[in-house]
Design a protein around this motif. Sequence first.
Motif, mmCIF file in Angstrom:
data_model
loop_
_atom_site.group_PDB
_atom_site.id
_atom_site.type_symbol
_atom_site.label_atom_id
_atom_site.label_comp_id
_atom_site.label_asym_id
_atom_site.label_seq_id
_atom_site.Cartn_x
_atom_site.Cartn_y
_atom_site.Cartn_z
ATOM 1 N N PHE A 26 -26.689 -8.287 53.195
ATOM 2 C CA PHE A 26 -27.944 -7.800 54.167
ATOM 3 C C PHE A 26 -27.686 -6.134 54.642
ATOM 4 C CE2 PHE A 26 -28.607 -12.351 55.612
ATOM 5 C CZ PHE A 26 -29.506 -12.520 54.489
ATOM 6 N N ASP A 27 -26.516 -5.741 54.124
ATOM 7 C CA ASP A 27 -26.631 -4.242 54.224
ATOM 8 C C ASP A 27 -27.140 -3.430 53.063
ATOM 9 O OD1 ASP A 27 -25.097 -4.584 56.409
ATOM 10 O OD2 ASP A 27 -23.231 -3.628 55.652
ATOM 11 N N CYS A 28 -28.034 -4.191 52.220
ATOM 12 C CA CYS A 28 -28.519 -3.387 51.046
ATOM 13 C C CYS A 28 -29.493 -2.551 51.825
ATOM 14 C CB CYS A 28 -29.413 -4.769 50.498
ATOM 15 S SG CYS A 28 -30.801 -4.106 49.143
ATOM 16 N N MET A 29 -29.697 -1.468 51.064
ATOM 17 C CA MET A 29 -30.475 -0.434 51.676
ATOM 18 C C MET A 29 -32.059 -0.393 50.959
ATOM 19 S SD MET A 29 -28.367 1.115 53.794
ATOM 20 C CE MET A 29 -26.921 1.846 53.933
ATOM 21 N N GLY A 30 -32.220 -1.462 49.893
ATOM 22 C CA GLY A 30 -33.439 -1.546 49.414
ATOM 23 C C GLY A 30 -33.770 -0.204 48.347
ATOM 24 N N ALA A 70 -33.599 -9.220 41.672
ATOM 25 C CA ALA A 70 -34.453 -8.978 42.431
ATOM 26 C C ALA A 70 -34.175 -8.749 43.936
ATOM 27 C CB ALA A 70 -35.494 -10.106 42.359
ATOM 28 N N ILE A 71 -35.059 -7.962 44.647
ATOM 29 C CA ILE A 71 -34.681 -7.771 46.025
ATOM 30 C C ILE A 71 -36.167 -8.400 46.788
ATOM 31 C CG2 ILE A 71 -34.866 -6.045 47.603
ATOM 32 C CD1 ILE A 71 -33.295 -4.173 46.140
ATOM 33 N N THR A 72 -35.707 -8.649 47.814
ATOM 34 C CA THR A 72 -37.091 -9.186 48.644
ATOM 35 C C THR A 72 -36.596 -8.781 50.247
ATOM 36 O OG1 THR A 72 -38.675 -10.740 49.094
ATOM 37 C CG2 THR A 72 -36.051 -11.685 49.133
ATOM 38 N N VAL A 73 -37.812 -9.015 50.909
ATOM 39 C CA VAL A 73 -37.456 -8.989 52.513
ATOM 40 C C VAL A 73 -36.733 -10.152 53.051
ATOM 41 C CG1 VAL A 73 -38.536 -8.364 54.534
ATOM 42 C CG2 VAL A 73 -39.274 -7.324 52.663
ATOM 43 N N ASN A 74 -35.664 -9.916 53.519
ATOM 44 C CA ASN A 74 -34.990 -11.066 54.205
ATOM 45 C C ASN A 74 -35.874 -11.747 55.073
ATOM 46 O OD1 ASN A 74 -33.231 -12.775 55.568
ATOM 47 N ND2 ASN A 74 -31.984 -11.065 56.317
ATOM 48 N N PRO A 75 -36.105 -13.151 54.875
ATOM 49 C CA PRO A 75 -36.962 -13.828 55.807
ATOM 50 C C PRO A 75 -36.614 -13.886 57.272
ATOM 51 C CG PRO A 75 -36.065 -15.277 53.948
ATOM 52 C CD PRO A 75 -35.958 -13.898 53.567
ATOM 53 N N VAL A 76 -35.204 -13.976 57.348
ATOM 54 C CA VAL A 76 -34.651 -14.060 58.523
ATOM 55 C C VAL A 76 -35.069 -12.904 59.503
ATOM 56 C CG1 VAL A 76 -32.531 -14.323 59.784
ATOM 57 C CG2 VAL A 76 -32.692 -15.873 57.799
ATOM 58 N N VAL A 109 -42.095 11.046 44.443
ATOM 59 C CA VAL A 109 -42.407 9.619 43.984
ATOM 60 C C VAL A 109 -42.442 9.815 42.477
ATOM 61 C CG1 VAL A 109 -43.932 7.821 43.923
ATOM 62 C CG2 VAL A 109 -43.277 8.972 46.098
ATOM 63 N N ALA A 110 -43.133 10.755 41.854
ATOM 64 C CA ALA A 110 -43.323 10.992 40.420
ATOM 65 C C ALA A 110 -41.665 11.076 39.765
ATOM 66 C CB ALA A 110 -43.867 12.400 40.202
ATOM 67 N N LEU A 111 -40.795 11.713 40.625
ATOM 68 C CA LEU A 111 -39.569 11.740 40.052
ATOM 69 C C LEU A 111 -38.706 10.353 40.253
ATOM 70 C CD1 LEU A 111 -38.158 15.333 41.378
ATOM 71 C CD2 LEU A 111 -39.101 14.574 38.967
ATOM 72 N N GLY A 112 -39.297 9.399 40.716
ATOM 73 C CA GLY A 112 -38.688 8.148 40.825
ATOM 74 C C GLY A 112 -38.275 7.606 42.348
ATOM 75 N N CYS A 113 -38.802 8.503 43.225
ATOM 76 C CA CYS A 113 -38.427 8.023 44.595
ATOM 77 C C CYS A 113 -39.317 6.866 44.887
ATOM 78 C CB CYS A 113 -39.052 9.041 45.677
ATOM 79 S SG CYS A 113 -39.331 8.699 47.350
ATOM 80 N N LEU A 114 -38.736 5.996 45.695
ATOM 81 C CA LEU A 114 -39.372 4.572 46.191
ATOM 82 C C LEU A 114 -39.448 4.651 47.680
ATOM 83 C CD1 LEU A 114 -36.678 3.023 46.557
ATOM 84 C CD2 LEU A 114 -37.630 2.240 44.437
ATOM 85 N N ARG A 115 -39.244 5.750 48.412
ATOM 86 C CA ARG A 115 -39.379 5.918 49.753
ATOM 87 C C ARG A 115 -38.407 4.852 50.740
ATOM 88 N NH1 ARG A 115 -42.956 8.276 52.245
ATOM 89 N NH2 ARG A 115 -43.471 6.815 53.739
ATOM 90 N N CYS A 116 -37.083 4.575 50.135
ATOM 91 C CA CYS A 116 -36.342 3.751 51.124
ATOM 92 C C CYS A 116 -35.747 4.407 52.174
ATOM 93 C CB CYS A 116 -35.278 3.357 50.056
ATOM 94 S SG CYS A 116 -34.062 4.835 49.516
ATOM 95 N N SER A 117 -36.184 5.806 52.272
ATOM 96 C CA SER A 117 -35.900 6.445 53.463
ATOM 97 C C SER A 117 -34.423 6.828 53.849
ATOM 98 C CB SER A 117 -36.650 5.881 54.702
ATOM 99 O OG SER A 117 -35.899 4.967 55.187
ATOM 100 N N ARG A 118 -33.505 6.710 52.719
ATOM 101 C CA ARG A 118 -32.181 7.004 52.965
ATOM 102 C C ARG A 118 -31.838 8.466 52.640
ATOM 103 N NH1 ARG A 118 -30.569 2.767 56.167
ATOM 104 N NH2 ARG A 118 -31.997 1.241 55.737
ATOM 105 N N CYS A 119 -32.902 9.459 52.654
ATOM 106 C CA CYS A 119 -32.791 10.644 52.045
ATOM 107 C C CYS A 119 -31.515 11.448 52.954
ATOM 108 C CB CYS A 119 -33.768 11.736 52.202
ATOM 109 S SG CYS A 119 -35.454 10.790 52.206
ATOM 110 N N GLU A 120 -31.436 10.951 54.296
ATOM 111 C CA GLU A 120 -30.289 11.958 54.850
ATOM 112 C C GLU A 120 -29.070 11.451 55.187
ATOM 113 O OE1 GLU A 120 -31.873 9.070 55.491
ATOM 114 O OE2 GLU A 120 -30.645 8.099 57.186
ATOM 115 N N SER A 121 -28.829 10.208 54.441
ATOM 116 C CA SER A 121 -27.467 9.399 54.929
ATOM 117 C C SER A 121 -26.460 9.809 53.759
ATOM 118 C CB SER A 121 -27.590 7.889 55.097
ATOM 119 O OG SER A 121 -28.126 7.319 53.938
ATOM 120 N N GLY A 122 -25.227 9.755 54.050
ATOM 121 C CA GLY A 122 -24.275 9.764 53.147
ATOM 122 C C GLY A 122 -24.226 10.828 52.020
ATOM 123 N N ARG A 123 -24.215 10.311 50.676
ATOM 124 C CA ARG A 123 -24.340 11.216 49.592
ATOM 125 C C ARG A 123 -25.797 11.536 49.406
ATOM 126 N NH1 ARG A 123 -21.904 7.576 45.253
ATOM 127 N NH2 ARG A 123 -22.167 9.586 43.859
#
Lengths: 468, 526
Positions: free
Chosen positions: A65-69, A83-89, B440-454
């Motif tokens: 659940f620490d998956c960042m998607g 596969a990834i999905t939204v956690n139903p919980v 997005v053209a470069l493969g971004c899927l907007r996971c919104s983690r641009c800011e964290s860690g590496r």
Amino acid sequence: MPKKYHIETKKIPRRLPSIGKFGIVDWREDCANCHNCVKKACVYDRYRQETDYIKNLNDINSLFFDCMGCFSCVQKCTKGLLAITVNPVYEHMGSSYFTPDIIATTWNQADTASIPVSGAGYRGKFSGTGFDAMWTDMSEIVRPTRDGIHGREYISTSVDIGRKPRLLTFNEKGILDGKLFSLVELPIPLIIDKLPSKYFFPGLLPVFIETARRTGTMVIIDWENFASIKDEAQRNLANIIFHLDVDKPLIPPEILRQSKLIEISDGANLEKRIREIKTINPDLVIIARVDLDAHGEQRAIELAHQPYIEAIHIVADISGNQVNADKPIFIKDALRRIHTSLVKSGIRDEVTIIAGGGIALAEHLAKQMLCGADLVTVNMPLLIALECRFCQNCRDGFTCPAEIEKISREYGVGRMTNLIAAWHDQVIEVMGAMGIREARRLRGEAGRAMFFEDLEEDTFGRLFGARK
Amino acid sequence: MADSLVQENKTPQILPENTLKTLVPPVAVPRAVKPAPSRYRNEIAKYIIRRSSACTFCGKCAEVCPYGVHVLKPGYKLFLAPHLNVCIGPSCQQTSHYCIDLCPNKALKMVENPMLKALGDYRWTPDIILATWKMAETGEPPSPDYNYEYELGASGGGFDRLKFKFPEKPPVILSDDEIDTSLELNRRLDDRPQIKIDVPWYGGGMSFGSVSNVTQLAKARAAVAFNTFTCTGEGGYMERMRPYDDHVITQVATGLFGVREETIQRVRMVEFKYAQGAKPGLGGHLLADKVTPAVARMRETVTGISLFSPFPFHSVYSIEDHKKHMDWIKHINRRTLVSTKVSTPADVDMVAVGSYSAGTHIIHLDGGYGGTGAAPDIAKKNIAMPIEYAVIKVHRFLVQEGIRDKVTMIASGGLRTVYDIAKIIALGADGVVVGTSELVALGCLRCSRCESGRGCPRGIATTDPELAETVDLDWGTQRIINLYNAWRKELVSILKRLGIRSVRELRGRTDLLMHLDYENKPVNPK
């Protein structure tokens, strides 16, 4: 220079396994055991040294659940098995008002006290109901009224509770005539409200009191609970607002003399009760608590015109809606009307309006003040800070799956303090953007608010006619 | 590109001797479309086909599918992983090659990919992301067979409730060649050169630090190919970008990081950034992890320390101060145009007019729903108005003031597709700035983690050398060129359906739009 208001915080880890938004679904069947995903794909290292992570049940959950998607493992798996999905919980947490995203961000803020930051722009709906139907303004290059802020450290979030005179009068010698009303100053426009009876955990009272003490604010506690927390309460009367039902016996005079604020529920005997209390302690500031029911809005306006009223606490339900109504109005709209009515009557500055209910995020606090509240009260988000999932089991009489009654004092106080600190910082961010240096000036500053209906009418309405 | 250079050569007298012009020869990047398939092994598809144990590996599916979804290599017993991203889904049912029906053992089953739920959001729906990827891969608008809904997102307002009222038959029949998508940026008719870009958009400001070297360069190269611009963002201007000087906008932002007179003199356009849509009313913010030694050197700061830009410019508290700033830039570089990037407060119309009076060539409005980098969540949705409102307000006010044709209005902040671009132009903008779509053209899927860690797990918005290596410069350039090409084609097709010859004629044509939440009846102008 006076001491700056500052909330001391430290990281307080969670007790319970995380409930993350994403879950990795791993189809082991047909796996070639090439370990590409394990060793390379996950930039967060969630798979690396898998066995090191998994020592108990919680670790398994946090692994998944620490998956960042980011989909890296899914897209790089040699055989395309992941596969990834939204956690139903996760999806089923909370309510339509306290959404899973609100709960998750509250938990994160309670962990670290930091402002939630993310990348890639806004992801949500264009607008919505309630607080989502408004935007706060910001100062651009030129703004004649801007404060000229040169740093967040100059922004004050202090507010006053109590009655203020319409004007000051001076005698022939130039000395102030009469006595000024007493005011209670809080360093943050937020009071901790008592929990609704169905969500009440008696063991949390000392935790709330200590949180109020550490953050310099106050907590509303039912006078009936005094006996159970007598020692704690007596030590911290400066941070407690006892709530008294208007028809119940009076609080003992020795307590009234040491208190700064008292809250009384609205009722026929309100004026009589206030006068009784004022005879015992004239400096005590009294708040009248009015439910936002069918008559709430009107009643608040009526009370504000009474000379004996110092502060009114208007309370909606936990989702900010009018109580017991088929088509409830939202607290922000009620507040706007109350505020405007008092401004028109020329008495807005004389009474303090406190709004309760529906405050789920820091932005709601700022928006509620823009709509006319001097300050707000908060309860449910503080409960969520303790890892409440808002399952509402407690409301229905079942045991709490988050075992909130078992928390340690340090954990509870730490997490609630962290949340308040994070909110304080966020309110400062918004105020900085608006160019407002004083929380007192935020109140009713409709010029710094933009409402969905107004913007729509002014732009699309003028182009496309009436809204369906 | 050639056009604009010729224009410039006509005005040599305004180039004082001490104005530096790059000596590095400009790089030519061909505007050629080439396939640029996903850099990931498994592309995410809208539909997936499951093969049951009833399959006898007869190869019928591979034989009938014209798209190459099923692959059974000669000599192999088993199928390779299917290329699901080229499958057109249920619309294939209408054809004679629908593998699901043709499978002799009924071993195949098609379902909508359950992973789409975890991809995207209300603004960038999975369909918009997949369609953008498809365009970046092929350089063409995605075939209607794919059933991607990318004209509208799911945010329930603004762009997502606006549609074009396409006539059944265009009022004028035009060929593709007759349609002009170019935009002139200098409307002040001052002594500065005219700059004409071939498409009504240019790339948004993303600093080295917020995105990788490769990302910045890929954007710059695509800008060269389409004779448009890209912007360095705040934080300096890499030497490696010198060959693209004629297509780079360098930014002077409130932190003044990396601002040098030398770099100001190299470019044809300088942008003042007062505010940004990602976090209106707050300054830029580069988190500590992203301040690597290279970034720190460029910005003349310390490695590993967060960099906060103040808000606003502490030397600008009036339009006169703004003019003073602009005069400084105009003096240092006598051939540059100046753009003023502001966000969208309630008085954005006044700000725009003020900025025009101070001498700006371009007023760039960045709406509150945009942004690519790190921003406090509270600032993303709550501060400043969405761009759709702001453009209508500003356009209307500029018209009232009689200066609409003397300043170029560029809009940005939450524009995702070429439909959004066309809609905002119809609402009153001259052109737009795009940012997220390029990522997005470069493969971004907007996971919104641009800011964290590496930084970005997809290697786009990162300064981590290992992650940044995952994007190849040629591939990245091609993906953005492909996206631009698909957009241009789609824009031409929109204009053609409306019977409009030039994108400049589309500006302010709100009569061509309808709003799904309104009656759409004529309104008497107030």
